[in-house]
Write a protein that holds these residues in place. Sequence first.
Motif, PDB file in Angstrom:
ATOM      1  N   ALA A 388      33.951  51.334  88.946  1.00  0.00           N
ATOM      2  CA  ALA A 388      33.916  52.124  90.171  1.00  0.00           C
ATOM      3  C   ALA A 388      34.522  51.373  91.358  1.00  0.00           C
ATOM      4  O   ALA A 388      35.402  51.888  92.052  1.00  0.00           O
ATOM      5  CB  ALA A 388      32.479  52.554  90.472  1.00  0.00           C
ATOM      6  N   ASP A 389      34.066  50.140  91.614  1.00  0.00           N
ATOM      7  CA  ASP A 389      34.556  49.388  92.777  1.00  0.00           C
ATOM      8  C   ASP A 389      36.052  49.093  92.710  1.00  0.00           C
ATOM      9  O   ASP A 389      36.768  49.286  93.707  1.00  0.00           O
ATOM     10  CB  ASP A 389      33.765  48.084  92.934  1.00  0.00           C
ATOM     11  CG  ASP A 389      32.379  48.326  93.514  1.00  0.00           C
ATOM     12  OD1 ASP A 389      32.146  49.443  94.025  1.00  0.00           O
ATOM     13  OD2 ASP A 389      31.533  47.426  93.441  1.00  0.00           O
ATOM     14  N   PRO A 390      36.590  48.609  91.563  1.00  0.00           N
ATOM     15  CA  PRO A 390      38.048  48.380  91.524  1.00  0.00           C
ATOM     16  C   PRO A 390      38.855  49.630  91.814  1.00  0.00           C
ATOM     17  O   PRO A 390      39.855  49.573  92.546  1.00  0.00           O
ATOM     18  CB  PRO A 390      38.284  47.885  90.087  1.00  0.00           C
ATOM     19  CG  PRO A 390      36.992  47.318  89.652  1.00  0.00           C
ATOM     20  CD  PRO A 390      35.936  48.137  90.325  1.00  0.00           C
ATOM     21  N   LEU A 391      38.432  50.772  91.269  1.00  0.00           N
ATOM     22  CA  LEU A 391      39.196  51.997  91.500  1.00  0.00           C
ATOM     23  C   LEU A 391      39.119  52.440  92.954  1.00  0.00           C
ATOM     24  O   LEU A 391      40.083  52.979  93.499  1.00  0.00           O
ATOM     25  CB  LEU A 391      38.695  53.104  90.574  1.00  0.00           C
ATOM     26  CG  LEU A 391      39.046  52.942  89.096  1.00  0.00           C
ATOM     27  CD1 LEU A 391      38.529  54.119  88.287  1.00  0.00           C
ATOM     28  CD2 LEU A 391      40.554  52.804  88.901  1.00  0.00           C
ATOM     29  N   VAL A 392      37.965  52.220  93.586  1.00  0.00           N
ATOM     30  CA  VAL A 392      37.858  52.555  95.013  1.00  0.00           C
ATOM     31  C   VAL A 392      38.881  51.766  95.820  1.00  0.00           C
ATOM     32  O   VAL A 392      39.595  52.322  96.678  1.00  0.00           O
ATOM     33  CB  VAL A 392      36.426  52.278  95.527  1.00  0.00           C
ATOM     34  CG1 VAL A 392      36.395  52.288  97.061  1.00  0.00           C
ATOM     35  CG2 VAL A 392      35.457  53.302  94.986  1.00  0.00           C
ATOM     36  N   LYS A 497      41.063  42.325  90.576  1.00  0.00           N
ATOM     37  CA  LYS A 497      41.471  41.327  89.593  1.00  0.00           C
ATOM     38  C   LYS A 497      40.259  40.667  88.942  1.00  0.00           C
ATOM     39  O   LYS A 497      40.191  40.531  87.709  1.00  0.00           O
ATOM     40  CB  LYS A 497      42.354  40.274  90.277  1.00  0.00           C
ATOM     41  CG  LYS A 497      42.780  39.118  89.381  1.00  0.00           C
ATOM     42  CD  LYS A 497      43.721  39.564  88.287  1.00  0.00           C
ATOM     43  CE  LYS A 497      44.281  38.377  87.521  1.00  0.00           C
ATOM     44  NZ  LYS A 497      45.076  38.812  86.341  1.00  0.00           N
ATOM     45  N   ARG A 498      39.291  40.247  89.738  1.00  0.00           N
ATOM     46  CA  ARG A 498      38.126  39.551  89.192  1.00  0.00           C
ATOM     47  C   ARG A 498      37.288  40.471  88.304  1.00  0.00           C
ATOM     48  O   ARG A 498      36.786  40.056  87.259  1.00  0.00           O
ATOM     49  CB  ARG A 498      37.274  38.981  90.329  1.00  0.00           C
ATOM     50  CG  ARG A 498      37.899  37.752  90.985  1.00  0.00           C
ATOM     51  CD  ARG A 498      36.977  37.069  91.967  1.00  0.00           C
ATOM     52  NE  ARG A 498      36.875  37.813  93.208  1.00  0.00           N
ATOM     53  CZ  ARG A 498      35.798  38.470  93.595  1.00  0.00           C
ATOM     54  NH1 ARG A 498      34.724  38.492  92.820  1.00  0.00           N
ATOM     55  NH2 ARG A 498      35.767  39.120  94.747  1.00  0.00           N
ATOM     56  N   THR A 499      37.147  41.724  88.710  1.00  0.00           N
ATOM     57  CA  THR A 499      36.345  42.657  87.914  1.00  0.00           C
ATOM     58  C   THR A 499      37.014  42.968  86.584  1.00  0.00           C
ATOM     59  O   THR A 499      36.354  42.980  85.534  1.00  0.00           O
ATOM     60  CB  THR A 499      36.111  43.961  88.692  1.00  0.00           C
ATOM     61  OG1 THR A 499      35.498  43.664  89.949  1.00  0.00           O
ATOM     62  CG2 THR A 499      35.211  44.898  87.911  1.00  0.00           C
ATOM     63  N   ILE A 500      38.317  43.213  86.596  1.00  0.00           N
ATOM     64  CA  ILE A 500      39.033  43.532  85.354  1.00  0.00           C
ATOM     65  C   ILE A 500      39.056  42.315  84.428  1.00  0.00           C
ATOM     66  O   ILE A 500      38.936  42.444  83.207  1.00  0.00           O
ATOM     67  CB  ILE A 500      40.459  44.023  85.653  1.00  0.00           C
ATOM     68  CG1 ILE A 500      40.404  45.285  86.531  1.00  0.00           C
ATOM     69  CG2 ILE A 500      41.207  44.317  84.369  1.00  0.00           C
ATOM     70  CD1 ILE A 500      39.581  46.408  85.951  1.00  0.00           C
ATOM     71  N   ASP A 501      39.194  41.121  84.983  1.00  0.00           N
ATOM     72  CA  ASP A 501      39.121  39.910  84.160  1.00  0.00           C
ATOM     73  C   ASP A 501      37.753  39.782  83.505  1.00  0.00           C
ATOM     74  O   ASP A 501      37.643  39.399  82.328  1.00  0.00           O
ATOM     75  CB  ASP A 501      39.412  38.668  85.015  1.00  0.00           C
ATOM     76  CG  ASP A 501      40.894  38.544  85.367  1.00  0.00           C
ATOM     77  OD1 ASP A 501      41.709  39.246  84.729  1.00  0.00           O
ATOM     78  OD2 ASP A 501      41.224  37.751  86.264  1.00  0.00           O
ATOM     79  N   ALA A 502      36.694  40.098  84.260  1.00  0.00           N
ATOM     80  CA  ALA A 502      35.344  40.013  83.704  1.00  0.00           C
ATOM     81  C   ALA A 502      35.135  41.024  82.587  1.00  0.00           C
ATOM     82  O   ALA A 502      34.332  40.801  81.679  1.00  0.00           O
ATOM     83  CB  ALA A 502      34.311  40.235  84.813  1.00  0.00           C
TER      84      ALA A 502
END
Length: 670
Positions: A388-392, A497-502
């Motif tokens: 949710a947060d990355p897409l926002v 970037k950090r969320t997708i890496d996680a």
Amino acid sequence: MSFPDPVQVFRTEAAELLEQVEAGLLDLNHDLGDKEQIDAVFRGLHTLKGSGAMFGFEALAAFTHHCESAFDQVRKGTVPASHDLVNAVLGATDHMRALIEVPGGNHDAVSEMLLARLRTAVDSVGKPAPAVPARPAACTYRLRFQLPVNAMANGTNPIGLLDELRDLGDCRIVADRSTVPALDDLVPTDLHIAWTVELMTEQPRSAIDDVFIFVMDDMQLDVEVITGAGPTTGSVRKPAVEAVRPEAALPQVQSQPAAAELPAATRSAPAQADPKQAKNNENVRVPAERLDELMDRVGELVIAQSRLSQLAGVSGDLMLRAVSEDVERLSGELRDTMMVLRMVPVAHLFSRFRRLVHDLSIETGKTIELITEGESTEVDKSVIERLADPLVHLVRNSCDHGLETADERRATGKPASGSILLSARQAAGEVIITIRDDGRGIDRDRVRAKAEASGLIAPNAVLGDQELLQLIFQPGFSTAQQVTNLSGRGVGMDVVKRTIDALRGTISVVSRPGEGSEISLAIPLTLAIIDGLLVRVGTGRYVIPLSAVEECLELSVEEDMRSRGRSFISLRDSLVPFIRLRDLFRTGSKPDQFQKVVVISTGSERVGLVVDQIIGDHQTVIKSMSKLHHDVASFSGATILGDGGVALILDVAHLVSAGQYQEAQLRAAG
């Protein structure tokens, strides 16, 4: 056994109601004359008000009443729908959420401000001069209705419905208690009473339907128009003159007619199962933490099954092998069922961005259209929550930086309205979520200048296009000339970037100047259990996600010697780069005589992995890497094998990228 907190149940259902109201308002903004959406919004507000009052949320009920009244006027045609009215109610839905979450807070100032905005929106459209209708003649109706057994448990108050019928005109009410069970069998929350009502009113037939508008689908309702000035006489009813007098109706409520006096069809109707109600009862609301706990238990079962299979494999006991095969089959079916329970359509995620784009369109002064595709694509719920947060941040960035103003778009020959596409699709065990806009694109010269000024790259450094575009995800990186409340601080893309890496995912960026940008997020479908291919390299064992495996073949000694220094294998008239995992992992042991190549892919890119032995398929319970090993790029996790050993799970996306990079370097060297 613990029962759910009724207030928490209300909060959950209220959140769903507000989502439905919000979706209806956003649809209505595109077509102000959509009668179906107007009715849907009104029903949602009415239900929210009634449920809020029932559970003690008086401030919510009082505030929602004003919004409901405004839409009631729109529904009846006394006030036309307008964009200002829709936007005012949209703003009010945010306040309703606050009233639900913090019912005892000080919300008076915000409530007054929003209600003033609502009154202005209603008054500004101007009420059409109503025609003076002829006074309608009174008509008498005979109603018989029975609510579903679980009506009171679901929040419906039958007394309230009877009061609404009384408000329509003079009526006589008779309760049928013939189906009420004996006291020992009675469940206090179940409703077994039916009602017969004779109503004389000047209101139209639709007014009766409005009373039951929220329970119509689940109830039994028969309405009969009685001709003449009053009700006809019958074995159950008094003469017409007495029937419409409230004082004459009182003895009738006390003197309940016998069941034998009612028609046979009427007596048998309550005993019949309502198919609509049965269908509604098929859905069960389960807390997410219980699913997580069940998933953990299934993971432990899969590990235990793997141990049993290994023991059976070295045992000569045929009965043990048979039991092991049965347990393996059942655990696999249980795992698949559990995975389906955890899968959620991305439509739940995409629907949030309609409101976000609507608000950003107003804030930026741009006309923006949101298009969604692939909403039925399913992803593990834990992945959905973290996306949710990355897409926002990506959508906000597209609205603020990517899309031009209407005047700028017209000057370049584009339509005044910009568009943002949110799409999802599955590919080889991954879900690809794409955010595409038709804006100005990424200015590569500005990105390079900012990177050089920030010390991220050396002046005049040679970078590939993808390497240059990936710089926008660096912490603190922003090409915005001024900071706004939407973007410009260089924080959002770093969060992406950090969320997708996680999530063990990858990001790719494509941008064409003057045409727009496209950012694709490739994320694993699940973070829990996968089918894997267990291989051996030296003395270590590794798992390759089976969804990424295309084929396996043998690497002959001649082919191995011939490819030294080139690392390519010929596969059906095409060259596929391969990586020797022995060299990558520095095992320090000699290769086996008959090495194997496992060809893996992500999308259209393929790479071969050279291993010593292919052990076989393996149900893999994914365990997170420790913080010490979190930055090791070649691995995405670990799993416990049947003998208690640990096998690392290979990061397919990283290995494919490494293989393609190796291929590009060799081609560039000639």
